[in-house]
Each structure stands twice: as structure tokens, then as C-alpha cells.
Design a protein around this motif. Structure first.
Motif, PDB file in Angstrom:
ATOM      1  N   LEU A   1      10.502  54.082  60.515  1.00  0.00           N
ATOM      2  CA  LEU A   1      10.104  54.555  61.838  1.00  0.00           C
ATOM      3  C   LEU A   1       8.809  53.864  62.235  1.00  0.00           C
ATOM      4  O   LEU A   1       7.776  54.036  61.587  1.00  0.00           O
ATOM      5  N   VAL A   2       8.880  53.058  63.297  1.00  0.00           N
ATOM      6  CA  VAL A   2       7.715  52.332  63.800  1.00  0.00           C
ATOM      7  C   VAL A   2       7.559  52.667  65.277  1.00  0.00           C
ATOM      8  O   VAL A   2       8.408  52.300  66.089  1.00  0.00           O
ATOM      9  N   GLY A   3       6.506  53.372  65.598  1.00  0.00           N
ATOM     10  CA  GLY A   3       6.263  53.738  66.997  1.00  0.00           C
ATOM     11  C   GLY A   3       7.334  54.637  67.576  1.00  0.00           C
ATOM     12  O   GLY A   3       7.673  54.528  68.749  1.00  0.00           O
ATOM     13  N   GLY A   4       7.925  55.497  66.755  1.00  0.00           N
ATOM     14  CA  GLY A   4       8.940  56.428  67.237  1.00  0.00           C
ATOM     15  C   GLY A   4      10.360  55.888  67.252  1.00  0.00           C
ATOM     16  O   GLY A   4      11.286  56.626  67.541  1.00  0.00           O
ATOM     17  N   SER A   5      10.538  54.601  66.961  1.00  0.00           N
ATOM     18  CA  SER A   5      11.883  54.034  66.927  1.00  0.00           C
ATOM     19  C   SER A   5      12.156  53.423  65.551  1.00  0.00           C
ATOM     20  O   SER A   5      11.235  53.121  64.800  1.00  0.00           O
ATOM     21  N   THR A   6      13.431  53.249  65.242  1.00  0.00           N
ATOM     22  CA  THR A   6      13.829  52.694  63.957  1.00  0.00           C
ATOM     23  C   THR A   6      13.797  51.171  64.024  1.00  0.00           C
ATOM     24  O   THR A   6      14.306  50.576  64.965  1.00  0.00           O
ATOM     25  N   LYS A   7      13.178  50.562  63.002  1.00  0.00           N
ATOM     26  CA  LYS A   7      13.052  49.107  62.963  1.00  0.00           C
ATOM     27  C   LYS A   7      13.153  48.649  61.511  1.00  0.00           C
ATOM     28  O   LYS A   7      12.688  49.346  60.612  1.00  0.00           O
ATOM     29  N   ALA A   8      13.784  47.507  61.281  1.00  0.00           N
ATOM     30  CA  ALA A   8      13.864  46.942  59.932  1.00  0.00           C
ATOM     31  C   ALA A   8      12.632  46.079  59.695  1.00  0.00           C
ATOM     32  O   ALA A   8      12.352  45.158  60.466  1.00  0.00           O
ATOM     33  N   ILE A   9      11.880  46.408  58.639  1.00  0.00           N
ATOM     34  CA  ILE A   9      10.657  45.667  58.339  1.00  0.00           C
ATOM     35  C   ILE A   9      10.636  45.270  56.869  1.00  0.00           C
ATOM     36  O   ILE A   9      11.316  45.874  56.042  1.00  0.00           O
ATOM     37  N   ASN A  10       9.849  44.245  56.550  1.00  0.00           N
ATOM     38  CA  ASN A  10       9.651  43.796  55.172  1.00  0.00           C
ATOM     39  C   ASN A  10       8.431  44.513  54.607  1.00  0.00           C
ATOM     40  O   ASN A  10       7.336  44.393  55.148  1.00  0.00           O
ATOM     41  N   VAL A  11       8.655  45.255  53.501  1.00  0.00           N
ATOM     42  CA  VAL A  11       7.601  46.082  52.926  1.00  0.00           C
ATOM     43  C   VAL A  11       7.568  45.869  51.424  1.00  0.00           C
ATOM     44  O   VAL A  11       8.603  45.768  50.774  1.00  0.00           O
ATOM     45  N   CYS A  12       6.363  45.800  50.848  1.00  0.00           N
ATOM     46  CA  CYS A  12       6.260  45.695  49.396  1.00  0.00           C
ATOM     47  C   CYS A  12       6.519  47.060  48.771  1.00  0.00           C
ATOM     48  O   CYS A  12       6.354  48.097  49.409  1.00  0.00           O
ATOM     49  N   THR A  13       6.935  47.066  47.520  1.00  0.00           N
ATOM     50  CA  THR A  13       7.306  48.312  46.853  1.00  0.00           C
ATOM     51  C   THR A  13       6.109  49.226  46.628  1.00  0.00           C
ATOM     52  O   THR A  13       6.270  50.431  46.534  1.00  0.00           O
ATOM     53  N   ARG A  14       4.916  48.692  46.558  1.00  0.00           N
ATOM     54  CA  ARG A  14       3.737  49.539  46.404  1.00  0.00           C
ATOM     55  C   ARG A  14       3.515  50.379  47.655  1.00  0.00           C
ATOM     56  O   ARG A  14       3.165  51.562  47.559  1.00  0.00           O
ATOM     57  N   CYS A  15       3.726  49.794  48.839  1.00  0.00           N
ATOM     58  CA  CYS A  15       3.592  50.555  50.082  1.00  0.00           C
ATOM     59  C   CYS A  15       4.682  51.616  50.181  1.00  0.00           C
ATOM     60  O   CYS A  15       4.428  52.723  50.659  1.00  0.00           O
ATOM     61  N   LEU A  16       5.884  51.297  49.730  1.00  0.00           N
ATOM     62  CA  LEU A  16       6.967  52.283  49.726  1.00  0.00           C
ATOM     63  C   LEU A  16       6.633  53.446  48.795  1.00  0.00           C
ATOM     64  O   LEU A  16       6.794  54.616  49.142  1.00  0.00           O
ATOM     65  N   ARG A  17       6.149  53.139  47.603  1.00  0.00           N
ATOM     66  CA  ARG A  17       5.879  54.156  46.602  1.00  0.00           C
ATOM     67  C   ARG A  17       4.707  55.050  46.987  1.00  0.00           C
ATOM     68  O   ARG A  17       4.718  56.253  46.723  1.00  0.00           O
ATOM     69  N   SER A  18       3.695  54.476  47.655  1.00  0.00           N
ATOM     70  CA  SER A  18       2.502  55.244  48.002  1.00  0.00           C
ATOM     71  C   SER A  18       2.667  56.055  49.268  1.00  0.00           C
ATOM     72  O   SER A  18       1.769  56.808  49.633  1.00  0.00           O
ATOM     73  N   GLY A  19       3.797  55.898  49.962  1.00  0.00           N
ATOM     74  CA  GLY A  19       4.053  56.708  51.154  1.00  0.00           C
ATOM     75  C   GLY A  19       3.452  56.153  52.426  1.00  0.00           C
ATOM     76  O   GLY A  19       3.284  56.897  53.393  1.00  0.00           O
ATOM     77  N   LYS A  20       3.116  54.888  52.472  1.00  0.00           N
ATOM     78  CA  LYS A  20       2.554  54.292  53.691  1.00  0.00           C
ATOM     79  C   LYS A  20       3.644  54.009  54.734  1.00  0.00           C
ATOM     80  O   LYS A  20       3.318  53.673  55.871  1.00  0.00           O
ATOM     81  N   VAL A  21       4.926  54.134  54.333  1.00  0.00           N
ATOM     82  CA  VAL A  21       6.048  53.822  55.217  1.00  0.00           C
ATOM     83  C   VAL A  21       6.894  55.071  55.385  1.00  0.00           C
ATOM     84  O   VAL A  21       7.247  55.734  54.401  1.00  0.00           O
ATOM     85  N   ASN A  22       7.236  55.405  56.638  1.00  0.00           N
ATOM     86  CA  ASN A  22       8.153  56.502  56.905  1.00  0.00           C
ATOM     87  C   ASN A  22       9.556  55.931  57.018  1.00  0.00           C
ATOM     88  O   ASN A  22       9.890  55.270  57.994  1.00  0.00           O
ATOM     89  N   ARG A  23      10.388  56.175  55.990  1.00  0.00           N
ATOM     90  CA  ARG A  23      11.751  55.644  55.980  1.00  0.00           C
ATOM     91  C   ARG A  23      12.601  56.345  57.029  1.00  0.00           C
ATOM     92  O   ARG A  23      12.492  57.544  57.245  1.00  0.00           O
ATOM     93  N   ALA A  24      13.464  55.579  57.693  1.00  0.00           N
ATOM     94  CA  ALA A  24      14.415  56.130  58.654  1.00  0.00           C
ATOM     95  C   ALA A  24      15.679  56.531  57.913  1.00  0.00           C
ATOM     96  O   ALA A  24      16.058  55.903  56.907  1.00  0.00           O
ATOM     97  N   ILE A  25      16.312  57.568  58.378  1.00  0.00           N
ATOM     98  CA  ILE A  25      17.527  58.054  57.708  1.00  0.00           C
ATOM     99  C   ILE A  25      18.760  57.422  58.317  1.00  0.00           C
ATOM    100  O   ILE A  25      18.847  57.085  59.432  1.00  0.00           O
TER     101      ILE A  25
END
Length: 63
Positions: free
Chosen positions: A39-63
């Protein structure tokens, strides 16, 4: 795929392989980049993210 995290900016690093005889050759280390739907700015978008950012919760995953 790009080797840069769109959240933290982590990218490829350069260095050297060093053998037992102390010879140096160039090499690179690449971060573990995953393409995820987030979720980026209220809409769903595919982005490239490192696994550390995923694990630490810096990214809100879209369902």
C-alpha cells in the motif's frame, strides 16, 4: 530486477575476493530484493523492497 530497495535505498556493494595468497579480485554483494505488492499512498503498487524492510514492518503489504 533492480538491485535497489525503494524504501531504504539499499543497493549493491563492491569489494574484493581475497585468496589465501592475498590476490584480490573484484566482486559484488547484492541485497535480497523482493517484488511485493504494498500500500503506497492509499493504493496498491508493486515495489522492490529488501527483506530487512519487510521484516521490520516498514512496508504495509497489500492483500
Amino acid at each position: 530486477m533492480a538491485c535497489i530497495c525503494e524504501v531504504c535505498g539499499k543497493g549493491e556493494m563492491a569489494g574484493s575476493n581475497v585468496s589465501h595468497s592475498n590476490r584480490h579480485t573484484k566482486r559484488t554483494w547484492k541485497p535480497n530484493i523482493q517484488r511485493v505488492r504494498a500500500l503506497v499512498g492509499g493504493s496498491t503498487k508493486a515495489i522492490n523492497v529488501c527483506t530487512r524492510c519487510l521484516r521490520s514492518g516498514k512496508v504495509n503489504r497489500a492483500i
